[in-house]
Design a protein around this motif. Structure first.
Motif, PDB file in Angstrom:
ATOM      1  N   GLN A  44       0.828  -1.210   0.000  1.00 30.85           N
ATOM      2  CA  GLN A  44       0.000   0.000   0.000  1.00 30.85           C
ATOM      3  C   GLN A  44       0.859   1.256   0.000  1.00 30.85           C
ATOM      4  OE1 GLN A  44      -2.570   0.266   3.371  1.00 30.85           O
ATOM      5  NE2 GLN A  44      -3.633   2.097   2.660  1.00 30.85           N
ATOM      6  N   ARG A  45       1.915   1.253   0.832  1.00 31.67           N
ATOM      7  CA  ARG A  45       2.785   2.436   0.879  1.00 31.67           C
ATOM      8  C   ARG A  45       3.533   2.630  -0.445  1.00 31.67           C
ATOM      9  NH1 ARG A  45       4.049   0.165   5.837  1.00 31.67           N
ATOM     10  NH2 ARG A  45       6.136  -0.426   5.122  1.00 31.67           N
ATOM     11  N   LEU A  46       3.972   1.501  -1.054  1.00 30.82           N
ATOM     12  CA  LEU A  46       4.655   1.621  -2.344  1.00 30.82           C
ATOM     13  C   LEU A  46       3.728   2.139  -3.434  1.00 30.82           C
ATOM     14  CD1 LEU A  46       6.812  -1.645  -2.334  1.00 30.82           C
ATOM     15  CD2 LEU A  46       7.568   0.690  -1.898  1.00 30.82           C
ATOM     16  N   ALA A  47       2.463   1.706  -3.383  1.00 27.70           N
ATOM     17  CA  ALA A  47       1.488   2.191  -4.372  1.00 27.70           C
ATOM     18  C   ALA A  47       1.238   3.683  -4.195  1.00 27.70           C
ATOM     19  CB  ALA A  47       0.187   1.403  -4.242  1.00 27.70           C
ATOM     20  N   ILE A  48       1.143   4.127  -2.927  1.00 28.96           N
ATOM     21  CA  ILE A  48       0.929   5.561  -2.684  1.00 28.96           C
ATOM     22  C   ILE A  48       2.122   6.360  -3.156  1.00 28.96           C
ATOM     23  CG2 ILE A  48       0.658   7.280  -0.858  1.00 28.96           C
ATOM     24  CD1 ILE A  48      -0.983   5.275   0.696  1.00 28.96           C
ATOM     25  N   ARG A  49       3.329   5.828  -2.883  1.00 25.99           N
ATOM     26  CA  ARG A  49       4.521   6.546  -3.322  1.00 25.99           C
ATOM     27  C   ARG A  49       4.600   6.625  -4.842  1.00 25.99           C
ATOM     28  NH1 ARG A  49       7.123  10.400  -1.869  1.00 25.99           N
ATOM     29  NH2 ARG A  49       7.000   9.541   0.260  1.00 25.99           N
ATOM     30  N   GLU A  50       4.264   5.539  -5.527  1.00 27.92           N
ATOM     31  CA  GLU A  50       4.275   5.559  -6.997  1.00 27.92           C
ATOM     32  C   GLU A  50       3.232   6.529  -7.534  1.00 27.92           C
ATOM     33  OE1 GLU A  50       3.956   2.437 -10.762  1.00 27.92           O
ATOM     34  OE2 GLU A  50       3.591   1.763  -8.694  1.00 27.92           O
ATOM     35  N   LEU A  51       2.044   6.573  -6.933  1.00 29.11           N
ATOM     36  CA  LEU A  51       1.001   7.493  -7.372  1.00 29.11           C
ATOM     37  C   LEU A  51       1.419   8.946  -7.169  1.00 29.11           C
ATOM     38  CD1 LEU A  51      -1.866   7.774  -8.494  1.00 29.11           C
ATOM     39  CD2 LEU A  51      -2.724   7.630  -6.159  1.00 29.11           C
ATOM     40  N   ILE A  52       2.106   9.210  -6.050  1.00 33.59           N
ATOM     41  CA  ILE A  52       2.568  10.579  -5.804  1.00 33.59           C
ATOM     42  C   ILE A  52       3.602  10.983  -6.838  1.00 33.59           C
ATOM     43  CG2 ILE A  52       3.877  11.995  -4.171  1.00 33.59           C
ATOM     44  CD1 ILE A  52       2.489  10.553  -1.918  1.00 33.59           C
ATOM     45  N   ASP A  53       4.551  10.078  -7.120  1.00 34.49           N
ATOM     46  CA  ASP A  53       5.561  10.400  -8.126  1.00 34.49           C
ATOM     47  C   ASP A  53       4.937  10.639  -9.497  1.00 34.49           C
ATOM     48  OD1 ASP A  53       7.420  10.088  -6.132  1.00 34.49           O
ATOM     49  OD2 ASP A  53       7.958   8.027  -6.693  1.00 34.49           O
ATOM     50  N   GLU A  55       1.850  11.708 -10.108  1.00 36.18           N
ATOM     51  CA  GLU A  55       1.114  12.972 -10.077  1.00 36.18           C
ATOM     52  C   GLU A  55       2.058  14.159 -10.134  1.00 36.18           C
ATOM     53  OE1 GLU A  55      -2.074  13.881 -10.231  1.00 36.18           O
ATOM     54  OE2 GLU A  55      -2.509  11.789 -10.696  1.00 36.18           O
ATOM     55  N   VAL A  56       3.199  14.054  -9.463  1.00 35.50           N
ATOM     56  CA  VAL A  56       4.169  15.155  -9.517  1.00 35.50           C
ATOM     57  C   VAL A  56       4.664  15.352 -10.938  1.00 35.50           C
ATOM     58  CG1 VAL A  56       6.494  15.840  -8.797  1.00 35.50           C
ATOM     59  CG2 VAL A  56       4.877  14.948  -7.112  1.00 35.50           C
ATOM     60  N   PHE A  98      -5.253  17.420  -5.565  1.00 37.60           N
ATOM     61  CA  PHE A  98      -5.150  15.968  -5.389  1.00 37.60           C
ATOM     62  C   PHE A  98      -3.748  15.561  -4.908  1.00 37.60           C
ATOM     63  CE2 PHE A  98      -4.344  11.745  -7.422  1.00 37.60           C
ATOM     64  CZ  PHE A  98      -5.167  11.001  -6.585  1.00 37.60           C
ATOM     65  N   LEU A  99      -2.725  16.173  -5.507  1.00 37.43           N
ATOM     66  CA  LEU A  99      -1.347  15.868  -5.099  1.00 37.43           C
ATOM     67  C   LEU A  99      -1.101  16.323  -3.657  1.00 37.43           C
ATOM     68  CD1 LEU A  99       1.513  14.914  -5.724  1.00 37.43           C
ATOM     69  CD2 LEU A  99       1.988  17.183  -6.679  1.00 37.43           C
ATOM     70  N   HIS A 100      -1.668  17.465  -3.305  1.00 38.34           N
ATOM     71  CA  HIS A 100      -1.482  17.957  -1.931  1.00 38.34           C
ATOM     72  C   HIS A 100      -2.083  16.989  -0.910  1.00 38.34           C
ATOM     73  CE1 HIS A 100      -1.089  20.755   1.384  1.00 38.34           C
ATOM     74  NE2 HIS A 100      -2.393  20.629   1.636  1.00 38.34           N
ATOM     75  N   HIS A 101      -3.265  16.464  -1.205  1.00 38.11           N
ATOM     76  CA  HIS A 101      -3.886  15.504  -0.279  1.00 38.11           C
ATOM     77  C   HIS A 101      -3.104  14.187  -0.217  1.00 38.11           C
ATOM     78  CE1 HIS A 101      -7.215  18.070   0.611  1.00 38.11           C
ATOM     79  NE2 HIS A 101      -7.683  18.078  -0.643  1.00 38.11           N
ATOM     80  N   LEU A 102      -2.585  13.763  -1.349  1.00 32.77           N
ATOM     81  CA  LEU A 102      -1.765  12.552  -1.336  1.00 32.77           C
ATOM     82  C   LEU A 102      -0.522  12.732  -0.473  1.00 32.77           C
ATOM     83  CD1 LEU A 102      -1.867  11.266  -5.037  1.00 32.77           C
ATOM     84  CD2 LEU A 102      -2.871  10.180  -3.030  1.00 32.77           C
ATOM     85  N   GLN A 103       0.101  13.884  -0.638  1.00 37.51           N
ATOM     86  CA  GLN A 103       1.305  14.139   0.141  1.00 37.51           C
ATOM     87  C   GLN A 103       1.004  14.253   1.639  1.00 37.51           C
ATOM     88  OE1 GLN A 103       2.769  17.644  -1.829  1.00 37.51           O
ATOM     89  NE2 GLN A 103       4.053  16.454  -3.253  1.00 37.51           N
ATOM     90  N   GLU A 104      -0.130  14.780   1.983  1.00 38.34           N
ATOM     91  CA  GLU A 104      -0.501  14.854   3.401  1.00 38.34           C
ATOM     92  C   GLU A 104      -0.749  13.466   3.990  1.00 38.34           C
ATOM     93  OE1 GLU A 104      -3.849  17.363   3.811  1.00 38.34           O
ATOM     94  OE2 GLU A 104      -2.664  19.213   3.955  1.00 38.34           O
ATOM     95  N   SER A 105      -1.407  12.612   3.192  1.00 38.26           N
ATOM     96  CA  SER A 105      -1.677  11.256   3.699  1.00 38.26           C
ATOM     97  C   SER A 105      -0.422  10.425   3.847  1.00 38.26           C
ATOM     98  CB  SER A 105      -2.652  10.534   2.763  1.00 38.26           C
ATOM     99  OG  SER A 105      -2.065  10.363   1.482  1.00 38.26           O
ATOM    100  N   ALA A 106       0.590  10.762   3.089  1.00 37.60           N
ATOM    101  CA  ALA A 106       1.856  10.025   3.156  1.00 37.60           C
ATOM    102  C   ALA A 106       2.965  10.931   3.672  1.00 37.60           C
ATOM    103  CB  ALA A 106       2.225   9.480   1.778  1.00 37.60           C
ATOM    104  N   SER A 107       2.633  11.752   4.690  1.00 36.43           N
ATOM    105  CA  SER A 107       3.624  12.665   5.257  1.00 36.43           C
ATOM    106  C   SER A 107       4.767  11.877   5.884  1.00 36.43           C
ATOM    107  CB  SER A 107       2.973  13.579   6.299  1.00 36.43           C
ATOM    108  OG  SER A 107       2.475  12.798   7.368  1.00 36.43           O
TER     109      SER A 107
END
Length: 571
Positions: A44-53, A55-56, A98-107
């Motif tokens: 799950q954490r790897l998927a969130i990190r890939e999604l953030i990258d 989106e950036v 959307f990117l801001h919320h992703l980054q907050e969830s994976a602070s």
């Protein structure tokens, strides 16, 4: 410490285990005890990190199109531009939120609590459970780490140094040693206190006159039943139990420090690969983040933990000193009332010191007199009765070797060698040679009248015989040889002890039948009759510790009456 930083918080079930040291087996997603929950969390954490990258990168391309590319296409008709870049600004705003919320969830703080909190769990695993967690992934991880460690020890690759963390770890280990040593000292103190409370001399019947002794017994009884018992309970509740809790709280940071070393080896391996290949996998990137998170967490929170632990230790020591002070005050308070009833309460310090010296001098003089009287009593020969039916054998040895060669066995002899004899106590033997063939004077060659062999010299004593000078009464005929010896041990000419007398056992005596009673040297003895039922004064009927029986009269001696107990005041 922030509420969500719970890495050093002791789990609820840790107190039940009572473990002072962390277990090496804790669940983690790197193969050292993997489970489905940890693997799912990692994915799950790897998927969130890939999604953030992603989106950036996407948002960066949108802003590039909106700024650079659109500005260079101004020669196109406005209608065409509106078609090419329709809703561009709205899309940028939506993706930005959307990117801001992703980054907050994976602070970073939340990731630290997730990539680090699992390592604080201290599990008590059996050997079977540890073996069950081993798989190929685990073996591969451990092999890689071991290889990295060996290369560092051999100097093939540099070791990562972190002076800030090393100083913090050294202080933490010092705090841990202090806690362990204090626990050991307090445990020993409690054991000694428990042994002291079990020793209760005031409950024994001292058989002394009343007076100061009665006051002392009352004071000692009150102190042991109240003051010392209360002190022990307070010491356990206010010092020992908090100290044990502090020891358990060390398990979490200790486990994190151990895991940091493993993650540091993974980090160094990934860094080498990154320098060589220029890229790493997602799992390797996660290993890098794990080490960085653990290291950052320890550097941030170890100072706080060390400070709190030192404050905790200081408070415990202060509490221990306060409990000691309270005990001393309580003892003095209780002793004041008893001291007021003692006969020396009105004496000055010099007079009291002289009183103590005089009392000790009198006691020393009495002990010296007792010692002199004890030493004047000569030890009687320890005689043993003859074995039944051995008179004829003794007569044969006597006629063959003479009285000067006859010895009696004082205790059972069990022969261990080929030429050694096995003899019972009381056996009469004749001495042939006072050493063996090797010149050892501790082994004597003897003759039993039937066998010859060696026996220990220390278990033989000279057998005494006395001439029988009495003639049988009413017997006519030739005169009986007055030099014919009797085969009886020499009785010790000790005066008989008067009946119902308090005497002291001079020598130890071991009862050989239920008609006799055992004695210990120096033991008080009450003499009931100074002779046996046949009027023989060599045996006395005594009472020892509630038991009655016969003992040799020569083993008893009178002693001078001791001085009266207590302190006599100077006139």
């Amino acid at each position: 410490m922030e509420p969500n930083q719970v890495v050093f918080t002791e789990p609820a079930d840790m107190a039940d285990h009572g473990a002072d040291e962390p277990s090496s087996g804790s669940g983690s997603p790197d193969g050292e005890g993997p489970d489905s929950e940890d693997r799912s969390s990692l994915q799950q954490r790897l998927a969130i990190r890939e999604l953030i990258d992603t989106e950036v990168s996407y948002l960066h391309m949108l802003r590039l199109c909106a700024s650079d590319i659109k500005s260079r296409l101004q020669q196109l008709p406005q209608g065409d531009l509106d078609v090419l870049f329709s809703n561009m600004d709205d899309i940028i705003k939506v993706n930005g939120r959307f990117l801001h919320h992703l980054q907050e969830s994976a602070s970073e703080e939340e990731q630290v609590h997730l990539i680090a909190s699992k390592y604080t769990r201290v599990e008590q695993l059996t050997l079977r459970e540890r073996l069950a967690r081993i798989n190929t992934h685990t073996l591969s991880k451990k092999t890689t780490r071991l290889s990295q460690l060996l290369k560092q020890e051999a100097g093939l690759v540099p070791r990562t140094e972190d002076k800030e963390f090393e100083d913090l770890e050294e202080r933490f280990q010092w705090v841990s040693v202090c806690v362990t040593e204090l626990k050991s000292n307090v445990a020993a103190y409690l054991d000694h206190l428990e042994a002291f409370l079990h020793f209760r001399p005031h409950d024994y019947d001292l058989d002394v006159s009343e007076g100061p002794v009665a006051h002392y017994r009352s004071l000692a009884r009150d102190l042991q039943s109240e003051a010392f018992l209360e002190f022990k309970q307070r010491l356990e509740g206010l010092v020992w139990q908090p100290l044990c809790s502090l020891g358990k709280a060390l398990a979490g940071p200790q486990n994190l420090i151990k895991k940091r070393l493993d993650k540091l080896l993974d980090f160094e391996r990934v860094e080498e690969k990154l320098l060589e290949a220029g890229s790493v996998t997602y799992e390797e990137e996660a290993a890098r983040h794990t080490y960085q998170a653990l290291n950052a967490l320890l550097v941030a929170e170890l100072p706080q933990f060390n400070q709190l632990a030192m404050q905790w230790l200081g408070q415990l020591l202060c509490t221990f000193v306060a409990l000691q002070s309270d005990l001393a005050k309580q003892v003095l308070q209780k002793a004041e009332g008893s001291m007021a009833q003692l006969p020396h309460r009105h004496l000055s310090e010099p007079a009291f010191r002289k009183l103590v010296e005089d009392t000790l001098g009198q006691t020393s003089a009495w002990l010296h007199s007792f010692q002199e009287g004890f030493e004047k009593v000569l030890p009687p020969p320890t005689v043993q009765p003859l074995l039944p039916g051995s008179e004829r054998q003794v007569q044969a040895l006597l006629s063959k070797y003479g009285p000067g060669k006859l010895y009696q066995v004082t205790s059972n002899i069990s022969g261990s060698g080929t030429l050694d004899l096995t003899l019972p106590r009381g056996q009469i033997v004749a001495l042939l040679q006072n050493k063996d063939t090797k010149g050892n004077s501790g082994r004597w060659l003897v003759d039993t009248g039937g066998y010859r062999g060696y026996v220990p010299a220390g278990k033989l004593q000279l057998y005494h015989i006395v001439p029988n000078n009495k003639e049988p009464r009413g017997q006519a005929g030739p005169h009986v040889d007055s030099q014919q010896p009797t085969l009886l041990p020499t009785p010790a000419p000790v005066p008989s002890v008067p009946a119902v007398t308090q005497v002291v056992a001079v020598y130890p005596f071991v009862a050989r039948s239920h008609h006799e009673v055992s004695l210990q040297a120096g033991q008080p003895v009450t003499v009931l009759e100074a002779q046996d039922k046949k009027g023989n004064p060599e045996w006395s009927l005594v009472e020892v510790n509630g038991q009655r029986g016969y003992v040799p009269s020569s083993f008893l001696a009178r002693v001078s009456s001791p001085a009266s107990w207590g302190w006599s005041l100077p006139s």
